[in-house]
Design a protein around this motif. Structure first.
Motif, short mmCIF file in Angstrom:
data_model
loop_
_atom_site.label_atom_id
_atom_site.label_comp_id
_atom_site.label_asym_id
_atom_site.label_seq_id
_atom_site.Cartn_x
_atom_site.Cartn_y
_atom_site.Cartn_z
N VAL A 133 16.04 -30.48 5.78
CA VAL A 133 16.03 -31.91 5.45
C VAL A 133 14.58 -32.36 5.35
CG1 VAL A 133 16.65 -34.25 6.21
CG2 VAL A 133 18.22 -32.34 6.63
N TYR A 134 14.26 -33.09 4.30
CA TYR A 134 12.92 -33.66 4.16
C TYR A 134 13.03 -35.19 4.23
CZ TYR A 134 8.41 -35.02 2.29
OH TYR A 134 7.18 -35.58 2.14
N GLY A 143 15.05 -39.47 1.59
CA GLY A 143 15.37 -38.15 2.10
C GLY A 143 15.83 -37.22 1.00
N GLY A 144 15.63 -35.93 1.25
CA GLY A 144 16.14 -34.90 0.36
C GLY A 144 16.77 -33.83 1.23
N ILE A 145 17.93 -33.34 0.82
CA ILE A 145 18.68 -32.41 1.66
C ILE A 145 18.93 -31.11 0.90
CG2 ILE A 145 20.94 -32.00 2.74
CD1 ILE A 145 21.04 -35.13 3.11
N ILE A 146 18.50 -30.00 1.52
CA ILE A 146 18.88 -28.68 1.01
C ILE A 146 19.99 -28.18 1.94
CG2 ILE A 146 18.13 -26.32 0.52
CD1 ILE A 146 16.52 -28.28 -1.15
N ALA A 147 21.17 -27.90 1.38
CA ALA A 147 22.29 -27.40 2.17
C ALA A 147 22.77 -26.10 1.53
CB ALA A 147 23.42 -28.43 2.19
N ASN A 148 22.90 -25.07 2.33
CA ASN A 148 23.27 -23.75 1.82
C ASN A 148 22.39 -23.32 0.66
OD1 ASN A 148 25.39 -23.42 3.60
ND2 ASN A 148 26.84 -24.47 2.27
N ALA A 247 15.00 -41.55 15.87
CA ALA A 247 15.82 -40.51 16.48
C ALA A 247 17.30 -40.73 16.18
CB ALA A 247 15.58 -40.48 17.99
N GLN A 248 17.73 -41.98 16.20
CA GLN A 248 19.15 -42.28 15.95
C GLN A 248 19.58 -41.76 14.56
OE1 GLN A 248 20.04 -46.48 16.13
NE2 GLN A 248 22.26 -46.14 15.96
N GLY A 249 18.78 -42.06 13.54
CA GLY A 249 19.12 -41.63 12.18
C GLY A 249 19.03 -40.12 12.02
N ILE A 250 17.99 -39.53 12.59
CA ILE A 250 17.82 -38.08 12.46
C ILE A 250 18.93 -37.36 13.23
CG2 ILE A 250 16.30 -36.11 12.97
CD1 ILE A 250 13.92 -37.94 12.35
N GLY A 251 19.32 -37.93 14.38
CA GLY A 251 20.43 -37.34 15.15
C GLY A 251 21.69 -37.27 14.31
N ASN A 252 21.98 -38.35 13.56
CA ASN A 252 23.15 -38.33 12.66
C ASN A 252 23.03 -37.19 11.65
OD1 ASN A 252 24.11 -40.62 13.90
ND2 ASN A 252 23.51 -42.01 12.25
N LEU A 253 21.84 -37.04 11.08
CA LEU A 253 21.64 -35.99 10.07
C LEU A 253 21.84 -34.61 10.67
CD1 LEU A 253 18.51 -37.42 8.21
CD2 LEU A 253 20.91 -37.57 7.53
N ILE A 254 21.35 -34.43 11.89
CA ILE A 254 21.49 -33.12 12.55
C ILE A 254 22.96 -32.83 12.83
CG2 ILE A 254 21.00 -31.87 14.71
CD1 ILE A 254 18.17 -33.13 14.61
N PRO A 259 20.97 -28.73 10.22
CA PRO A 259 19.85 -28.06 9.55
C PRO A 259 19.02 -27.19 10.50
CG PRO A 259 19.26 -30.32 10.04
CD PRO A 259 20.70 -30.15 10.48
N GLN A 260 18.29 -26.24 9.92
CA GLN A 260 17.36 -25.41 10.70
C GLN A 260 16.04 -26.12 10.89
OE1 GLN A 260 18.31 -22.16 7.89
NE2 GLN A 260 17.36 -20.91 9.47
#
Ligand code: ZN
Length: 320
Positions: A133-134, A143-148, A247-254, A259-260
């Motif tokens: 996640v960027y 944000g930009g998300i690389i998944a798989n 942290a609240q928003g990033i926690g949701n993303l995690i 993500p790694q």
């Protein structure tokens, strides 16, 4: 393989010539702002592209693709900039058709935050990390998300719009029209607005205002961080609140994406551990321990050059 990258920013447009390894052979920039009309912008861009290709000593016919990174909102399928925030005179401008016309090569486009995620995935220190996640926080929160191993684009190209996840019902109004978006809590513009209101309403004495030369309008995130770093009571409390919401928003993303690595761009690059250490600590409240333990939270590794890399990454990804 030669590719051209065009990074359209709020105030400037950068053009670079590079290759699939992320080596940049030539680059240059021009103002995006002075071009009130898109026709003039098109002529300036054609000139800049020609000079970069010449400086890179590459035949125009050897160019295999062009990538464009641009501020949203975009219509990616039609290749259109819908309403670039710093160019009020531009509405639904056909940027992809313009560049195709100039360079006669395939042209690919994506929004700047997605493009940055692709750049980290292809060229950054964590390149090849399949789940990445960027995050970029400047005036807003993108944000930009690389998944798989693939960019999460979504059906309406709004995948990765992490700034508009709602983290508080009936919270502050966001620029998008919703209430309580993450961006309304952590986006640079809204943080600065809130600080001004609080200082004005409470006639608060704070080193933050001193750092801004007594000018409320000059207050921004960088000055808040600087004042908090020096231990100013008001700034420390506000910085603490900011990192809590971060942290609240990033926690949701995690929890959703597992993500790694989560990479933070823009101000996190200069602030380093001052922002990362409290964030890692606070994240324990917002995500389970084992996905959290498996996730590195770091500053972006491509630094100030990420714009060039991101445009090249859009071209390379489009060609696949
Ligand atoms: Zn919003």
């Amino acid at each position: 393989m030669h590719i051209l990258g065009i990074d359209i920013g709020g105030t400037k447009t950068s053009v670079c010539l590079g290759n699939e390894r992320g080596e940049i052979l030539a680059s240059g920039r021009m103002s995006s702002e002075k071009s009130a009309n898109f026709e003039q912008y098109g002529r300036d861009l054609a000139q800049l592209c020609a000079s970069i290709i010449e400086r890179g000593k590459v035949a125009r016919t050897a160019l295999q693709a062009v990538g464009i990174s641009a501020p949203g909102p975009l219509d990616i399928k039609r290749g259109i900039l819908i309403a670039p925030p710093n160019n009020p005179g531009w509405r639904d401008v056909p940027i992809v058709a313009l560049v195709k016309d100039i360079l006669k090569t395939p042209v690919y486009i994506n929004n700047d935050a997605n493009a940055c995620a692709l750049a980290e995935y292809l060229f950054g220190a964590y390149r090849g990390t399949a789940d990445l996640v960027y995050l970029t926080f400047s005036t807003g929160m993108g944000g930009g998300i690389i998944a798989n191993g693939r960019l999460l684009q979504g059906i309406t190209d709004t995948g990765g719009e992490v700034g508009h996840q709602i983290i508080e019902r009936d919270g502050p109004l966001c620029g998008c029209g919703q209430r309580g978006c993450w961006e309304a809590f952590v986006g640079g513009r809204r943080v600065a607005e809130r600080l001004r209101e609080k200082i004005r309403a409470g006639s608060i004495k704070t080193a933050l205002l001193d750092k801004a030369g007594g000018n409320l309008e000059a207050i921004n995130m960088e000055l808040l961080a600087a004042a908090a770093r020096e231990g100013d009571e008001f700034a420390v409390a506000e910085w603490n609140e900011f990192s809590e919401r971060l942290a609240q928003g990033i926690g949701n993303l995690i929890m959703i994406l597992n993500p790694q690595v989560v990479l933070l761009g823009t101000i996190a690059i200069h602030l380093g551990e001052f922002i990362l250490a409290p964030l890692r600590e606070k994240l324990r409240k917002y995500a389970w321990s084992w996905p959290l333990a498996a996730c590195r939270v770091e500053a972006s590794t491509l630094g100030a050059n990420i714009g060039d890399y991101s445009a090249l990454a859009v071209a390379l990804t489009g060609m696949r």
